[in-house]
Design a protein around this motif. Sequence first.
Motif, PDB file in Angstrom:
ATOM      1  N   LEU A 143      -4.158  12.371 -12.839  1.00  0.00           N
ATOM      2  CA  LEU A 143      -3.952  10.947 -12.555  1.00  0.00           C
ATOM      3  C   LEU A 143      -4.595  10.482 -11.254  1.00  0.00           C
ATOM      4  O   LEU A 143      -4.895   9.299 -11.094  1.00  0.00           O
ATOM      5  N   THR A 144      -4.809  11.399 -10.318  1.00  0.00           N
ATOM      6  CA  THR A 144      -5.312  11.002  -8.994  1.00  0.00           C
ATOM      7  C   THR A 144      -6.716  11.489  -8.692  1.00  0.00           C
ATOM      8  O   THR A 144      -7.348  11.001  -7.753  1.00  0.00           O
ATOM      9  N   THR A 265       0.803   4.062  -5.055  1.00  0.00           N
ATOM     10  CA  THR A 265       0.869   3.582  -6.436  1.00  0.00           C
ATOM     11  C   THR A 265      -0.239   4.196  -7.283  1.00  0.00           C
ATOM     12  O   THR A 265      -1.353   4.432  -6.798  1.00  0.00           O
ATOM     13  N   LEU A 266       0.074   4.434  -8.530  1.00  0.00           N
ATOM     14  CA  LEU A 266      -0.916   4.903  -9.503  1.00  0.00           C
ATOM     15  C   LEU A 266      -1.410   3.756 -10.371  1.00  0.00           C
ATOM     16  O   LEU A 266      -2.309   3.950 -11.187  1.00  0.00           O
ATOM     17  N   VAL A 284      -8.115   9.085  -2.795  1.00  0.00           N
ATOM     18  CA  VAL A 284      -8.731  10.394  -3.026  1.00  0.00           C
ATOM     19  C   VAL A 284     -10.242  10.247  -3.176  1.00  0.00           C
ATOM     20  O   VAL A 284     -11.020  11.023  -2.607  1.00  0.00           O
ATOM     21  N   ALA A 285     -10.673   9.240  -3.930  1.00  0.00           N
ATOM     22  CA  ALA A 285     -12.114   9.021  -4.133  1.00  0.00           C
ATOM     23  C   ALA A 285     -12.818   8.680  -2.833  1.00  0.00           C
ATOM     24  O   ALA A 285     -14.008   8.995  -2.660  1.00  0.00           O
ATOM     25  N   ALA A 286     -12.095   8.048  -1.905  1.00  0.00           N
ATOM     26  CA  ALA A 286     -12.699   7.685  -0.618  1.00  0.00           C
ATOM     27  C   ALA A 286     -12.895   8.892   0.281  1.00  0.00           C
ATOM     28  O   ALA A 286     -13.575   8.788   1.308  1.00  0.00           O
ATOM     29  N   GLY A 287     -12.294  10.019  -0.084  1.00  0.00           N
ATOM     30  CA  GLY A 287     -12.558  11.243   0.667  1.00  0.00           C
ATOM     31  C   GLY A 287     -11.402  11.805   1.450  1.00  0.00           C
ATOM     32  O   GLY A 287     -11.583  12.797   2.181  1.00  0.00           O
ATOM     33  N   GLY A 305       8.591  13.319  -2.745  1.00  0.00           N
ATOM     34  CA  GLY A 305       7.428  13.131  -1.896  1.00  0.00           C
ATOM     35  C   GLY A 305       6.288  13.925  -2.482  1.00  0.00           C
ATOM     36  O   GLY A 305       6.425  15.129  -2.727  1.00  0.00           O
ATOM     37  N   VAL A 306       5.188  13.281  -2.751  1.00  0.00           N
ATOM     38  CA  VAL A 306       4.058  13.935  -3.422  1.00  0.00           C
ATOM     39  C   VAL A 306       2.958  14.209  -2.402  1.00  0.00           C
ATOM     40  O   VAL A 306       2.600  13.342  -1.604  1.00  0.00           O
ATOM     41  N   ILE A 307       2.441  15.432  -2.451  1.00  0.00           N
ATOM     42  CA  ILE A 307       1.312  15.828  -1.603  1.00  0.00           C
ATOM     43  C   ILE A 307       0.166  16.223  -2.523  1.00  0.00           C
ATOM     44  O   ILE A 307       0.325  17.107  -3.365  1.00  0.00           O
ATOM     45  N   ILE A 308      -0.975  15.562  -2.378  1.00  0.00           N
ATOM     46  CA  ILE A 308      -2.144  15.901  -3.179  1.00  0.00           C
ATOM     47  C   ILE A 308      -3.349  16.051  -2.251  1.00  0.00           C
ATOM     48  O   ILE A 308      -3.318  15.611  -1.098  1.00  0.00           O
ATOM     49  N   GLY A 309      -4.400  16.690  -2.760  1.00  0.00           N
ATOM     50  CA  GLY A 309      -5.602  16.785  -1.944  1.00  0.00           C
ATOM     51  C   GLY A 309      -6.451  17.993  -2.259  1.00  0.00           C
ATOM     52  O   GLY A 309      -6.414  18.542  -3.372  1.00  0.00           O
TER      53      GLY A 309
END
Length: 473
Positions: A143-144, A265-266, A284-287, A305-309
């Motif tokens: 999704l991200t 937000t998604l 995420v797309a911005a880097g 709490g969501v952590i992505i990367g």
Amino acid sequence: MNHLFRLLPSMDRVLAHLESGPHMADFAHVPRPLVREAAQAFLDGLREEIKAGLVADEASLSWDTLASRIACFARSFVRPRFRRVLNATGVVVHTNLGRSVLPESAVTAVIDACRHYSNLEFDLATGQRGSRHSLVESLLCQLTGAEAAIAVNNNAAAVFLVLESLCKGREVVVSRGQLVEIGGSFRVPEVMAKSGAILREVGATNRTHLRDYEAAIGPDTAALMRVHTSNFRMIGFTKEVGLDELCALGRERALPVIEDLGSGTLYDFAQAGLPGEPTVRDVVAAGADVVTFSGDKMLGGPQAGVIIGKREHLDVIRKNQLARALRLDKMTLAALEAVLRLYLDPAIARREIPTLAMICATPKELADKARRLARTLKRSVGAHFEVSVRPGASRVGGGAFPERDLPTSLVCLYPLDASLKVDDLRERLLHTDPPLVGRVEDGRFCLDPRTLTIPEFTLAASALALAASGNHC
């Protein structure tokens, strides 16, 4: 006074009235110690009233007078402290009223997680021990656009875990204008200090330039960080460094960029006329190398709490022993997965996730809904209130879109009984079952249909009838 004390009913008589009298159905499934505690609290309250001179005659202590008071008091006393509330405030993500309401699929998933055994930490492919983090990681990445993901118990925990894992004992460069305090006295500088990271403020309160970050970078710098200012906005002579610029600087200096989105937000709310909030995928797309956001705000899911990367950073975070202390339980994981699955189709998400549906409701839909609510109230409590419909404004809440109102239609009530003041009505409605929470505007008690479901209209009408009659308890 002693004579009045002797008139008080015995504990046995009060208990018999509650457990075998006309009110026994109300207390049949309540543990007896709790019923006894309610009876004792009622009698203690009467004693205090006598001491204070509030009860000064025998008639006030007659059994006929006390019987209904006892039942009303006891019903209120034994109710669970955690209760359902009717939200007629128009604030969709209401921090004090439980934030987001879960979609039905998530509710079902939670019930299944509670009622049955599950594969919480069991790999069905291998029959070996598995990781609970894997249950939602692939969905979050899909999704991200992120490489890896982990979910913990709230966004404050997510920020803390990221900083403690990647920046402990070293400096994190943050714009001074982003060092905010949000609800519950959550202050970014204090969370950073607790994590062991060293805050390096740059820029002025209202203006921060890229050169400020560049000048602050040194051998002790661990990361560059941006913080969403949530329900705080500065206007006028202001400047902040864009994410694209900061990520370019991070790549140039080999430093990770951490973005705390807060109410991430998604869903692209620009479709609903609410531009200006980047989606998690945009960030995420911005880097951004690591992104944190809440699960129970704009996402419309459970507290998380969501952590992505980037995987290299998430692997470090995942191995931190604190990740176990901050991990999600099975019920929250079940709800989070169910909500994330809905986002695979944005149209379904908008329809099925209550937070999205309420935010995206059109003025016409809300006007129709308000008229329907008004008709229900006129039939039920029209003898007690003047009922009218007028334009109004809702709020997203949860720190999102703080400067934007959502157009709505309010159903406004004015008591026809001159002895019932609007503020008294609001107070009485806090003691109905369930309580009804609205807002007072222009001397009227107002209900916003944006945050009330149609099945809740009759509950709201019942609450108002009880409040008007004075029989609430």
